[in-house]
Every structure is written in structure tokens, then in C-alpha cells.
Design a protein around this motif. Structure first.
Motif, PDB file in Angstrom:
ATOM      1  N   LEU B  17      26.097 -43.547 -15.398  1.00  0.00           N
ATOM      2  CA  LEU B  17      27.180 -42.610 -15.680  1.00  0.00           C
ATOM      3  C   LEU B  17      28.140 -43.206 -16.702  1.00  0.00           C
ATOM      4  N   SER B 130      22.475 -22.341 -16.463  1.00  0.00           N
ATOM      5  CA  SER B 130      22.021 -23.682 -16.821  1.00  0.00           C
ATOM      6  C   SER B 130      20.555 -23.662 -17.237  1.00  0.00           C
ATOM      7  N   LYS B 132      17.073 -25.944 -17.888  1.00  0.00           N
ATOM      8  CA  LYS B 132      16.466 -27.205 -17.482  1.00  0.00           C
ATOM      9  C   LYS B 132      15.762 -27.836 -18.671  1.00  0.00           C
ATOM     10  N   HIS B 152      14.242 -42.386 -16.145  1.00  0.00           N
ATOM     11  CA  HIS B 152      15.326 -41.758 -16.903  1.00  0.00           C
ATOM     12  C   HIS B 152      16.527 -42.671 -17.028  1.00  0.00           C
ATOM     13  N   LEU B 221      18.966 -34.327 -19.004  1.00  0.00           N
ATOM     14  CA  LEU B 221      17.873 -34.662 -18.094  1.00  0.00           C
ATOM     15  C   LEU B 221      18.347 -34.619 -16.636  1.00  0.00           C
ATOM     16  N   GLU B 222      19.613 -34.970 -16.441  1.00  0.00           N
ATOM     17  CA  GLU B 222      20.129 -35.083 -15.080  1.00  0.00           C
ATOM     18  C   GLU B 222      20.878 -33.834 -14.645  1.00  0.00           C
ATOM     19  N   ILE B 223      21.673 -33.254 -15.555  1.00  0.00           N
ATOM     20  CA  ILE B 223      22.554 -32.163 -15.111  1.00  0.00           C
ATOM     21  C   ILE B 223      22.267 -30.834 -15.793  1.00  0.00           C
ATOM     22  N   LYS B 224      21.192 -30.735 -16.579  1.00  0.00           N
ATOM     23  CA  LYS B 224      20.854 -29.510 -17.276  1.00  0.00           C
ATOM     24  C   LYS B 224      21.845 -29.191 -18.412  1.00  0.00           C
ATOM     25  N   TYR B 226      24.351 -26.358 -20.229  1.00  0.00           N
ATOM     26  CA  TYR B 226      25.104 -25.122 -20.051  1.00  0.00           C
ATOM     27  C   TYR B 226      26.361 -25.164 -20.903  1.00  0.00           C
TER      28      TYR B 226
END
Lengths: 392, 305
Positions: B17, B130, B132, B152, B221-224, B226
């Protein structure tokens, strides 16, 4: 550039006028019904599928001449994005400007609470096909639903998890909204009453995408299974990230899992998930006809909430027709009374009756996902604190 | 807090993060270093870059997962970076440059305006749902001493480190980097020395925006993907830049990593309720502003006369 803009605006205004004029022509004999649901955003798929259940019922009724063969029904859709504030703005518009006679929806529990208070005051009946929190129908006598209350869902889930699945220690990861929190409270209460222990309950905020911190804590606590009573957008993230963290224990869920979008969002991570949701509709001809008509019209199959919405709309139209035949107009209170008086309505979901408080008289179904296909395990209800398997 | 392995799991999560925050914070800090101005549209440039990357990846990756999908992933990342770089330069030309001599508030407001324009246009054009980003390779985690690490996370850390090291080398060693530092120190004098300040500013925006696009594509990759994805991430990266010392490149890296660890361990170790997680960054911001306003690695700047 300015000239183009001016021309565009004129065109826009003109087309608006034409549309309006057309509307006026048909509006000679027309009655408006409202719908509130999330039509855009991450929850948009729920509103899309459900509103199309209502729309299908409306189109069929209108094709047959409308109410009493002469009054056309118009559905006014308001987008809530799943947000109670936007839902309130929607009901304000529907009630005062559109002058709807009844409301289908709202789709979400949180929105149903907010809008329910309004319709109760305004004297407009609403019927939610998907708002499951047990207290929604306690708002008042104008609030109905054609979906099982999660009071029952919680009771069945907790006991089923402990008694049938043999889970002793349960971890929970729920989102802080009315729906998820309601299911968490109901399920953990009955789970502990049945003899299990909720060893860790982690929370998240609506719209969160990163659940790794909570999942890492759950992994460390080592429960037998994790209960995730959330909406698809969150559940997909949770399942995916759980796999990334190597959290290899069973995941169990609630009726939010019955929206097929979960399989697009989460793919194979859904394998093995067990969820308690709507009962499987017996494959009657009525049901098959409905699924075929819905699929042909919209290009995809309905989910259980869309099926509930189709029944809700048809019961509502029947009530409106009864009132119109008797009085020649659409009085909001009369429609509510006629709706409440519904008895043994034969819908596509089966025989429908409403309890005194506006709840659907219902059972719960249990499903286990194999790959990306939910397989039906059985139908359950709770009688006097005992889990009972029933055959419909 | 249970075991050592749980601690290291949180550490791994926090580092990933933090690396992302650091990458985004670099853009803020570079622009601030040169123009003394916060580019509040930075998070939205990140979002646009992620969309472009996503579209490119979907268009070229084909069906089968293999070597090609990994190549396609990096091609898509570069496409997103290039697009964002051009977008960043354009925004600078249209919305910020004309305001360079105006009051300091003017470009700030202009930036907030650009931010809204970008996110609303994205919502209108691509929808609010969102999307993917499919995995370029198998993401089955492997476990080292009870700590699950995904490919990842390794990808993210490796790309972040490569980007940071090459940026640091670029700024410290190359001629353009030298010109950037000179412009940052004193724009007018730099001009007198023959540095094309406008060009340097454009390059700064291009690099910052490209880094944002990289970060966006990695977190996708992790949170899409949007339209509002850049909002909170961008704000937190901004906090990271301030905590580290705004205008200071090493500071942005340090601030980003620290913030990522703080958020993860604040919830996991200090028992801060999860719902308060997003406030950790802003509390850190206030504390740092009160105690060491110039940031951890920032230098106290003497008022220029």
C-alpha cells in the motif's frame, strides 16, 4: 463553437417538447407507479435486474389494455445509487411531482428504511422485492415486501451454520450498512443461541475495496468459517483477497449472493461458498414462462429479486384494478387496503400471502456454489427455535 | 495481535500500500517543488491512465494466459503512462500555465475544477461501475513462514522500486534533472541561465502523470477501476507528500511507505477501529503540520525577497 452549442440546445429543447407532446397524447388515461433502486454505480446491477422485472409486468399488463382494459400504467424510475439520501430525493419527486399511486422498491435495505418513513407519512404504499431487514415492515402499515425478512434469514442461517455445517467458531466480515449489519446481528444471535461462538467480527465501510487488514486478522483468529453477509461488489473483493492471503476456510453468505453478477466479479473464487437465500422457486409453468419472457425481452435471465419484483408488480396491478373497478379512480389508501387483502395469490414465485405486518410468509433456501453454479441444497425454516427442513 | 507471521503479513500488506502511495506522492511533490502549487487533479489523471491501460490490455491480451499477457500488461501500462503524460501536459498548458502569475489560490481552484471535470467525464463516458482488470498471470499466493505473498504484491513492489530508483537517478544525474532542480530552486534565475523553464515544467507534469498512471494501473489489480478511484488515494498520497516534506523526492517516498504502514498497523496493532482508517492519514497530516511543518525530510525554506 457557440453557434453549434446554440443549435444543439434548440434541438434538445425541441425534442423535449415533442416527447412531452407525445406523452400528453397517451396520458389521457394513465396512472403512474414509482420505482426506486440503484441504477448506476457499483450496485447498479441490482436495480437494473429488479426494475426490469417490474417493467416486464407493466408491459404485459399494458399490452393487455392496461388496468381494467383502459388505463395505461407508467413506471417512473428514480436512481438511488443505493444511497438513502438519494432515495429520499427520489420519493420526494415521485410523490409530489409525478403523483404516483404506489411504489415498487426500494431495492436496498438502507434506502427502504428512509423511504419507508416517507411513504408511511405520505400514505403511499410501497412493496420492496429485496429489502430484507426484519424491521423494515415495522415502519407501518403502508410498507410491504415480497422477499423473506432477514429475521428469518438470520434465524435459519445461524442454526444451519452450527447444526448442519458443524461450524463452532465463526468469523464475520460485514459492511457497516443496515443490510449487512442486520444480517450479522440476526445470524450471530441465533448462531450463539444454537451453541456456536462468534470469535471475531470485523467491519468495513460501504465502498471499501481493500479488506486485507481485516482478513489477515481473521486468518490469525482461525475460525472454522467466515460469514460475509454483504453486497456483490464487496464480496467479490473479499473472496479474491482472502485467496491472495491464503485464507483457506469456507466462506458463507446471505441472499446478497444470489445476484448472478457475483460470478462475473469474483469468478472461480465463488467455488465452495454456501449461502442462505431465497427459496428455489418450483419449476412451474408460470415460472418458466416468466423466465423465458424476461430473458427474451432483456437478453439475460432474472435473479430471484427480479422474480420477486415481477410478482410484487402484478399483485399491485391487481390491487389497483380492483380499486379502479370499484371506485373509478386510484386512491392511494384504497390501493394499500386492496394490496394488504391479497390472499393466496398465485405468483411465479409460488403462493403469496402477507403476514399482519406486511411481511411475506416465507421460507429460506440453502445453496452451495460449485465452480460458478449455485446448487440447491434444501429449504429450511425455524419453528419454535428449531431448524426444520421443509419440502415445498 | 497474534503471531509473528501475522505481523509480517500486515507488514507486507502495508508495504504494498505504501509503495503505491509513494508513487503517487512523487507527482505531487515534483509539481510542488517547481511551481509551489498542489495539482489536485493528480488523482484523476491516475484514474484516466488506469482506464486507458485497462482498455489497451483488454484489446490486445487475447484469450490465453501466458507470456504474451504479461507483455501485453506492460504494453498497456506504458500506453496508460503515455496517455496520462500527454493529458498532464495538456492540463498544465490549458488550466495552469495562464494562471502562473495570478494569485496562488487561482491555479489551486483551477486544479479542483479539472479534477471534477475529469472524474465526471469518466463517469459519463465509461459508467460508474467498477471494472475488473484481469490478471496478467496466475496470482496464487505462496507462503513463506505463514506469510502469504502474491505475485501481484511482488510485481507492485518491483515496479515501484524500479520507478523510484530511476526517477531519483534521473533527477540527480541527468541534465534535464539538473535543469529541473535549478527551476525548482529559482525559476527566474534558471531562465537567465538559459534553461527553458516552460519545457522543464511540461516534462515535470509528464513524468508525474506517468507515475500516477503506473500506480493506478497497479492498484487496479487489487481494487478495480472506477471513476472516483483517484479521489481518496490521491488525497492520501498528497498527505504522504506533505508528511515526507513536500517538494522533496526522497521525502515523498518515505512519506508514502510510512503512511501505508501506519494505516495497516494503526488498525491491526493499535486497535484503531476500521471505520476510522481513512482518518489516520489526516491525523498524521495535522500532527506533522503542527510539529514539523516542513515535513520529515523537508528543508526550512527561507522567504525569498
Amino acid at each position: 463553437m457557440k453557434k453549434i452549442l446554440v443549435v444543439l440546445m434548440i434541438v434538445a429543447v425541441m425534442s423535449g417538447i415533442t416527447l412531452f407532446a407525445n406523452g400528453q397524447d397517451e396520458a389521457v388515461s394513465e396512472v403512474k407507479v414509482g420505482f426506486i433502486g440503484p441504477m448506476t454505480g457499483d450496485y447498479g446491477n441490482y436495480g437494473d435486474l429488479i426494475s426490469k422485472g417490474v417493467l416486464l409486468a407493466m408491459d404485459e399488463k399494458n399490452a393487455a389494455g392496461g388496468i381494467a382494459g383502459k388505463v395505461n400504467i407508467e413506471l417512473v424510475i428514480e436512481d438511488s445509487e443505493g444511497d438513502p439520501q438519494k432515495g429520499l430525493a427520489g420519493i420526494e419527486k415521485l410523490s409530489s411531482s409525478d403523483k404516483i399511486v404506489a411504489l415498487t422498491g426500494p431495492v436496498f435495505t438502507g434506502v427502504s428504511f428512509a423511504v419507508g418513513e416517507r411513504v408511511q407519512v405520505e400514505g403511499i404504499m410501497m412493496v420492496t422485492p429485496s429489502g430484507t431487514h426484519k424491521d423494515i415492515t415495522n415502519i407501518g402499515d403502508y410498507v410491504f415486501r415480497t422477499v423473506a425478512s432477514d429475521g428469518l434469514q438470520g434465524e435459519v442461517s445461524g442454526r444451519y451454520f452450527h447444526e448442519v455445517l458443524g461450524i463452532d467458531e465463526l468469523g464475520v466480515l460485514y459492511v457497516k450498512n443496515d443490510y449487512s449489519q442486520g444480517l450479522f446481528e440476526g445470524t450471530s444471535e441465533s448462531f450463539e443461541a444454537a451453541g456456536g461462538t462468534v470469535t471475531i467480527a470485523e467491519t468495513a465501510q460501504a465502498g471499501d475495496k481493500d479488506f486485507k487488514t481485516q482478513l489477515t486478522k481473521i486468518k490469525a483468529a482461525g475460525p472454522d468459517a467466515v460469514y460475509i453477509p454483504n453486497y456483490t461488489a464487496e464480496m467479490a473483493q473479499i473472496l479474491e483477497q482472502a485467496s491472495q492471503l491464503g485464507l483457506d476456510i469456507p466462506f458463507i453468505s446471505g441472499d446478497g449472493f444470489s445476484n448472478p453478477e457475483i460470478y462475473q466479479l469474483a469468478g472461480d473464487y465463488t467455488d465452495g461458498v454456501i449461502y442462505v437465500g431465497p427459496t428455489q422457486v418450483s419449476e412451474t409453468d408460470d415460472y418458466k414462462d416468466f423466465v423465458a419472457a424476461y430473458t427474451e425481452k432483456w437478453g439475460f435471465a432474472p435473479d430471484s429479486f427480479a422474480t420477486n419484483a415481477y410478482d410484487a408488480a402484478n399483485i399491485l396491478f391487481a390491487a389497483m384494478e380492483k380499486v379502479y373497478n370499484e371506485t373509478g379512480k386510484f386512491d392511494r389508501t384504497d390501493i394499500r387496503d386492496a394490496f394488504a387483502a391479497t390472499k393466496d395469490y398465485s405468483g411465479v414465485t409460488g403462493t403469496i400471502n402477507f403476514a399482519e405486518n406486511g411481511d411475506l410468509v416465507a421460507y429460506q433456501g440453502v445453496y452451495k456454489v460449485n465452480g460458478t453454479t449455485p446448487e440447491y441444497i434444501g429449504t429450511y425454516t425455524v419453528v419454535d427455535g428449531e431448524l426444520v427442513e421443509v419440502t415445498l | 495481535m497474534g503471531s509473528i507471521s501475522e505481523f509480517f503479513q500486515h507488514l507486507m500488506n502495508g508495504l504494498t500500500l505504501g509503495g503505491i502511495y509513494a508513487l503517487i506522492a512523487l507527482g505531487y511533490t515534483m509539481v510542488y517543488g517547481i511551481l509551489k502549487f498542489i495539482n489536485f487533479a493528480h488523482g484523476d489523471i491516475l484514474m484516466v491512465g488506469s482506464y486507458i491501460g485497462l482498455f489497451t490490455f483488454n484489446a490486445i491480451r487475447g484469450q490465453q494466459m501466458g507470456i504474451w499477457t504479461i507483455v501485453a500488461f506492460f504494453i498497456a501500462m506504458i500506453a496508460g503512462m503515455l496517455f496520462s503524460a500527454v493529458l498532464g501536459v495538456l492540463i498544465e498548458r490549458i488550466a495552469y500555465k495562464p494562471l502562473r502569475r495570478a494569485t496562488r489560490l487561482a491555479p489551486l481552484l483551477s486544479a479542483i475544477g479539472v479534477s471534477f471535470i475529469l472524474s465526471n467525464t469518466a463517469a459519463w463516458a465509461w459508467g460508474t461501475k467498477s471494472r475488473k482488470l484481469d490478471y496478467p498471470f496466475d496470482n496464487t499466493p505462496f507462503t513463506i513462514g505463514g506469510v502469504a505473498i502474491t505475485p501481484h504484491q511482488i510485481l507492485i513492489l518491483v515496479v515501484v522500486i524500479i520507478m523510484m530508483v530511476s526517477l531519483k537517478l534521473f533527477v540527480d544525474r541527468s541534465r534535464i534533472g539538473k535543469a529541473m532542480r535549478a527551476t525548482s530552486l529559482d525559476q527566474d534565475t534558471a531562465k537567465l541561465m538559459g534553461i527553458k523553464a516552460d519545457q522543464i515544467i511540461a516534462i515535470t507534469f509528464a513524468i508525474g502523470s506517468a507515475l500516477a498512471a503506473t500506480a493506478g494501473f497497479l492498484i487496479a489489480l487489487e481494487i478495480k477501476v472506477y471513476p472516483s478511484m483517484g479521489m481518496m488515494t490521491g488525497l492520501k498520497a498528497f498527505v504522504a507528500a506533505v508528511v515526507g516534506g513536500i517538494g522533496n523526492i526522497s521525502g515523498a517516498m518515505l512519506g508514502g511507505i510510512l503512511l501505508g504502514l501506519l494505516e495497516t498497523f494503526g488498525v491491526a496493532l493499535l486497535g484503531i477501529p476500521y471505520g476510522m482508517r481513512d482518518t489516520i492519514a489526516f491525523v498524521a497530516l495535522i500532527i506533522i503540520l503542527l510539529i514539523k511543518p516542513e515535513g520529515l525530510l523537508g528543508k526550512v525554506e527561507k522567504e525569498k525577497v
